[in-house]
Design a protein around this motif. Structure first.
Motif, PDB file in Angstrom:
ATOM      1  N   VAL A 116      -2.386 -18.334  29.038  1.00  0.00           N
ATOM      2  CA  VAL A 116      -2.323 -18.468  30.497  1.00  0.00           C
ATOM      3  C   VAL A 116      -1.351 -19.582  30.878  1.00  0.00           C
ATOM      4  CG1 VAL A 116      -3.646 -19.065  32.562  1.00  0.00           C
ATOM      5  CG2 VAL A 116      -4.640 -17.548  30.842  1.00  0.00           C
ATOM      6  N   TRP A 117      -1.411 -20.705  30.172  1.00  0.00           N
ATOM      7  CA  TRP A 117      -0.513 -21.826  30.466  1.00  0.00           C
ATOM      8  C   TRP A 117       0.942 -21.450  30.200  1.00  0.00           C
ATOM      9  CZ3 TRP A 117      -3.152 -26.848  28.177  1.00  0.00           C
ATOM     10  CH2 TRP A 117      -4.345 -27.076  28.860  1.00  0.00           C
ATOM     11  N   ILE A 118       1.190 -20.733  29.110  1.00  0.00           N
ATOM     12  CA  ILE A 118       2.558 -20.313  28.782  1.00  0.00           C
ATOM     13  C   ILE A 118       3.087 -19.358  29.846  1.00  0.00           C
ATOM     14  CG2 ILE A 118       3.908 -18.934  27.148  1.00  0.00           C
ATOM     15  CD1 ILE A 118       2.166 -20.227  24.918  1.00  0.00           C
ATOM     16  N   ASP A 158       2.172 -19.213  32.936  1.00  0.00           N
ATOM     17  CA  ASP A 158       2.361 -19.992  34.162  1.00  0.00           C
ATOM     18  C   ASP A 158       3.685 -20.751  34.118  1.00  0.00           C
ATOM     19  OD1 ASP A 158       1.768 -21.105  36.632  1.00  0.00           O
ATOM     20  OD2 ASP A 158       0.538 -22.719  35.790  1.00  0.00           O
ATOM     21  N   ALA A 159       3.978 -21.390  32.988  1.00  0.00           N
ATOM     22  CA  ALA A 159       5.232 -22.146  32.854  1.00  0.00           C
ATOM     23  C   ALA A 159       6.440 -21.218  32.871  1.00  0.00           C
ATOM     24  CB  ALA A 159       5.209 -22.958  31.558  1.00  0.00           C
ATOM     25  N   PHE A 160       6.318 -20.075  32.219  1.00  0.00           N
ATOM     26  CA  PHE A 160       7.422 -19.112  32.129  1.00  0.00           C
ATOM     27  C   PHE A 160       7.748 -18.527  33.503  1.00  0.00           C
ATOM     28  CE2 PHE A 160       9.459 -15.075  31.243  1.00  0.00           C
ATOM     29  CZ  PHE A 160      10.229 -15.311  30.110  1.00  0.00           C
ATOM     30  N   GLN A 161       6.725 -18.239  34.291  1.00  0.00           N
ATOM     31  CA  GLN A 161       6.917 -17.570  35.576  1.00  0.00           C
ATOM     32  C   GLN A 161       7.238 -18.533  36.716  1.00  0.00           C
ATOM     33  OE1 GLN A 161       3.185 -15.496  35.798  1.00  0.00           O
ATOM     34  NE2 GLN A 161       3.945 -13.707  34.685  1.00  0.00           N
ATOM     35  N   GLU A 162       7.017 -19.827  36.510  1.00  0.00           N
ATOM     36  CA  GLU A 162       7.303 -20.814  37.554  1.00  0.00           C
ATOM     37  C   GLU A 162       8.804 -20.839  37.854  1.00  0.00           C
ATOM     38  OE1 GLU A 162       7.375 -23.047  40.380  1.00  0.00           O
ATOM     39  OE2 GLU A 162       5.336 -23.110  39.518  1.00  0.00           O
ATOM     40  N   THR A 163       9.162 -20.708  39.134  1.00  0.00           N
ATOM     41  CA  THR A 163      10.575 -20.636  39.513  1.00  0.00           C
ATOM     42  C   THR A 163      11.178 -21.998  39.832  1.00  0.00           C
ATOM     43  OG1 THR A 163       9.924 -20.191  41.809  1.00  0.00           O
ATOM     44  CG2 THR A 163      10.348 -18.281  40.383  1.00  0.00           C
ATOM     45  N   THR A 171       5.830 -13.510  24.443  1.00  0.00           N
ATOM     46  CA  THR A 171       5.488 -12.183  23.933  1.00  0.00           C
ATOM     47  C   THR A 171       4.503 -12.267  22.777  1.00  0.00           C
ATOM     48  OG1 THR A 171       7.640 -11.286  24.592  1.00  0.00           O
ATOM     49  CG2 THR A 171       6.436 -10.101  22.865  1.00  0.00           C
ATOM     50  N   MET A 172       4.776 -13.141  21.826  1.00  0.00           N
ATOM     51  CA  MET A 172       3.930 -13.232  20.639  1.00  0.00           C
ATOM     52  C   MET A 172       2.550 -13.790  20.976  1.00  0.00           C
ATOM     53  SD  MET A 172       6.955 -14.417  18.028  1.00  0.00           S
ATOM     54  CE  MET A 172       5.955 -14.713  16.586  1.00  0.00           C
ATOM     55  N   PHE A 173       2.488 -14.739  21.911  1.00  0.00           N
ATOM     56  CA  PHE A 173       1.187 -15.278  22.314  1.00  0.00           C
ATOM     57  C   PHE A 173       0.376 -14.227  23.064  1.00  0.00           C
ATOM     58  CE2 PHE A 173       0.779 -19.619  21.071  1.00  0.00           C
ATOM     59  CZ  PHE A 173      -0.498 -19.987  21.463  1.00  0.00           C
ATOM     60  N   GLU A 174       1.045 -13.459  23.908  1.00  0.00           N
ATOM     61  CA  GLU A 174       0.354 -12.394  24.641  1.00  0.00           C
ATOM     62  C   GLU A 174      -0.225 -11.366  23.670  1.00  0.00           C
ATOM     63  OE1 GLU A 174       1.495  -8.709  27.668  1.00  0.00           O
ATOM     64  OE2 GLU A 174       2.853 -10.427  27.485  1.00  0.00           O
ATOM     65  N   ARG A 175       0.576 -10.966  22.697  1.00  0.00           N
ATOM     66  CA  ARG A 175       0.108  -9.967  21.729  1.00  0.00           C
ATOM     67  C   ARG A 175      -0.995 -10.532  20.840  1.00  0.00           C
ATOM     68  NH1 ARG A 175       5.886  -7.311  19.695  1.00  0.00           N
ATOM     69  NH2 ARG A 175       6.495  -6.427  21.724  1.00  0.00           N
TER      70      ARG A 175
END
Length: 486
Positions: free
Chosen positions: A270-272, A274-279, A222-226
């Motif tokens: 983008v990397w964060i 990708d890692a967060f959404q990887e199942t 969240t903080m990186f996105e913002r």
């Protein structure tokens, strides 16, 4: 995937300053406070006030062979006739007159620093209270001989409030993680106070109890996105200030450094994501390692590298009906399994390990062409070919394999237009004991080929990633080529 347990261990073992160092810092700080209080330094009513990362509880473990920094304000009443530089110069003289601190003391623009070699550095900044009768605090700039208004106490309380709003100590944990990212990547410049302030500004009052801050990886994302969104609408270096003073922390950047920081935050966002959404758990750990380096999930990788035999046995039991379960009660390892049952004993999931490095380059949606690997066995590098080796073949130690990437037609790649990045991954007890699990990318030796020595018993694998030279985009990738060393 969040990998909460891995994040917790990573923070505890790798990122956070360990308790023994914190205890050492407390003891040293107490000794320094006592020394200043009893020295000939003239200012009175000393208040010894930790500030910066130490006070904000965002201090992190230093990189190997480096010490950590801690900041303290020596808040005192003004001395008639003293200029800003007098406070620093006279404090420096007090330390230089001491047999204990003489060789440790150095002075800079705003502080006197006590340097404890590779262990720690403590910056002591004189801070003057209520000069000329105005209720305020001012730090001293020795270079300009000027006083600069500062509100460190309000700033610290503001950061504590942000941490409370984030819940679960998330603001502090995320700040430590981002500082660690800065230190290990060394791809961008940003002072700790500027970085901490930027992150604090990304937390709002309505975030309390929000799912966006449910845990550390959620808060990080969240903080990186913002932060990325905030930076992208500011192509020109902005002012970065606390709510309580006119201090501009963006002075840590040149215009070019700010532009680079802005680009890197966008990249790591983008990397964060990708890692967060990887199942897939292993792939997610691998992608988090792309962000935070090889120490993230290190134990996970080591455990899986050691458990290849168990994976192979399970694979045979579940997928090879012709093999009675009773036959799998043998004494041996995965190499013995492959020798007995052939390459079908190699589980397809073996190439999905958490310590595999993730590509940092872009790739096309679909491969432009197919590529596969050819391997030849040699007694020495550059020597005559002994034989051709297929994926899954068992080969002896102490020899050499040469890998070549070929097109589906059997033709070699055009090395003028393409280069190959090789990912070489080892498994098993021997490679682990030697610290040679690898899994990172390495270039070709010459002409697009890759030579590898056969050293460690186990099942290992090699992959080729084909990169187009003119734009650095990945256009093809081989399947894993399994090497079984007995």
């Amino acid at each position: 995937m969040k990998n909460l347990r891995v994040f917790k261990k990573f923070l505890t073992d790798t990122v956070n300053l360990n308790p023994t160092r914190l205890e050492s810092l407390e003891k040293t700080s107490t000794s320094l406070s006592s020394f200043v209080e009893n020295s000939d330094w003239e200012p009175s009513n000393l208040e010894w006030y930790p500030q910066g990362s130490w006070a904000h509880e965002t201090i992190i473990k230093p990189l190997p062979n480096k010490g950590f920094d801690a900041d303290v304000l020596a808040i005192v009443d003004p001395v008639d006739g003293w200029t800003a530089s007098d406070y620093i110069n006279n404090l420096y003289s007090a330390f230089r007159d001491s047999d204990i601190y003489r060789d440790k003391a150095h002075r800079y623009s705003h502080c006197v620093t006590l340097d404890y070699a590779a262990e720690k550095r403590i910056d002591i900044a004189p801070c003057i209270r209520n000069r000329w009768g105005f209720e305020r605090l001012e730090v001293c700039n020795r270079d300009t001989d000027e006083f600069e208004e500062s509100q460190p106490k309000y700033f610290t309380e503001w950061l504590k409030e942000k941490n409370t709003l984030s819940g679960n100590n998330s603001f502090r944990k995320v700040t430590r993680l981002v500082k660690y990212l800065r230190d290990i990547k060394t791809t961008f410049t940003c002072s700790s106070v500027c970085l901490t302030t930027l992150l604090a500004h990304q937390i709002q009052a309505n975030d309390k109890g929000s799912a966006d801050f449910a845990d550390t990886p959620s808060a990080l994302r969240t903080m990186f996105e913002r932060l990325d969104t905030w930076l992208q609408i500011r192509p020109v270096k902005p002012q970065v200030s606390s709510p309580f003073s006119n201090e501009d922390f963006s002075v840590c950047w040149t215009d070019d450094q700010y532009s680079n920081f802005r680009d890197k935050v966008s990249k790591y966002r983008v990397w964060i994501d990708d890692a967060f959404q990887e199942t897939d758990r292993n792939k997610s750990i691998s992608k988090w390692r792309r962000v935070f380096g090889d120490d993230f999930g290190k134990n996970e990788g080591e455990q899986q590298a050691k458990s290849v035999t168990a994976k192979a046995v399970d694979h045979l039991r579940e997928n090879v009906r012709a093999v009675p379960a009773t036959e799998l009660g043998f004494v041996g390892d995965v190499v013995d399994l492959v020798k007995q049952y052939g390459s079908r004993a190699i589980p397809s999931t073996l190439s999905n390990l958490p310590y595999l490095s993730q590509p940092t380059w872009r790739s096309v949606g679909n491969q432009l062409f197919s590529v596969h690997l050819i391997a030849t066995l040699h007694r020495s590098r550059g020597g005559a070919t002994v034989c051709t080796v297929s994926s899954g073949d068992v080969v002896p130690k102490k020899l050499e394999l040469k890998f070549t990437a070929r097109l589906a037609t059997g033709m070699p790649l055009n090395t003028q237009d393409y280069r190959v990045e090789w990912r070489v991954t080892n498994t098993g007890e021997e490679a682990l004991a030697k610290g040679q699990l690898r899994g990172s990318f390495i270039g070709s030796n010459s002409g697009g080929d890759r030579w590898e020595s056969l050293e460690y018993r186990g099942v290992h694998f090699v992959e080729a990633f084909v990169i187009r030279k003119r734009d650095g985009i990945q256009v093809s990738r081989s399947d894993p080529f399994y090497v079984v060393i007995e």
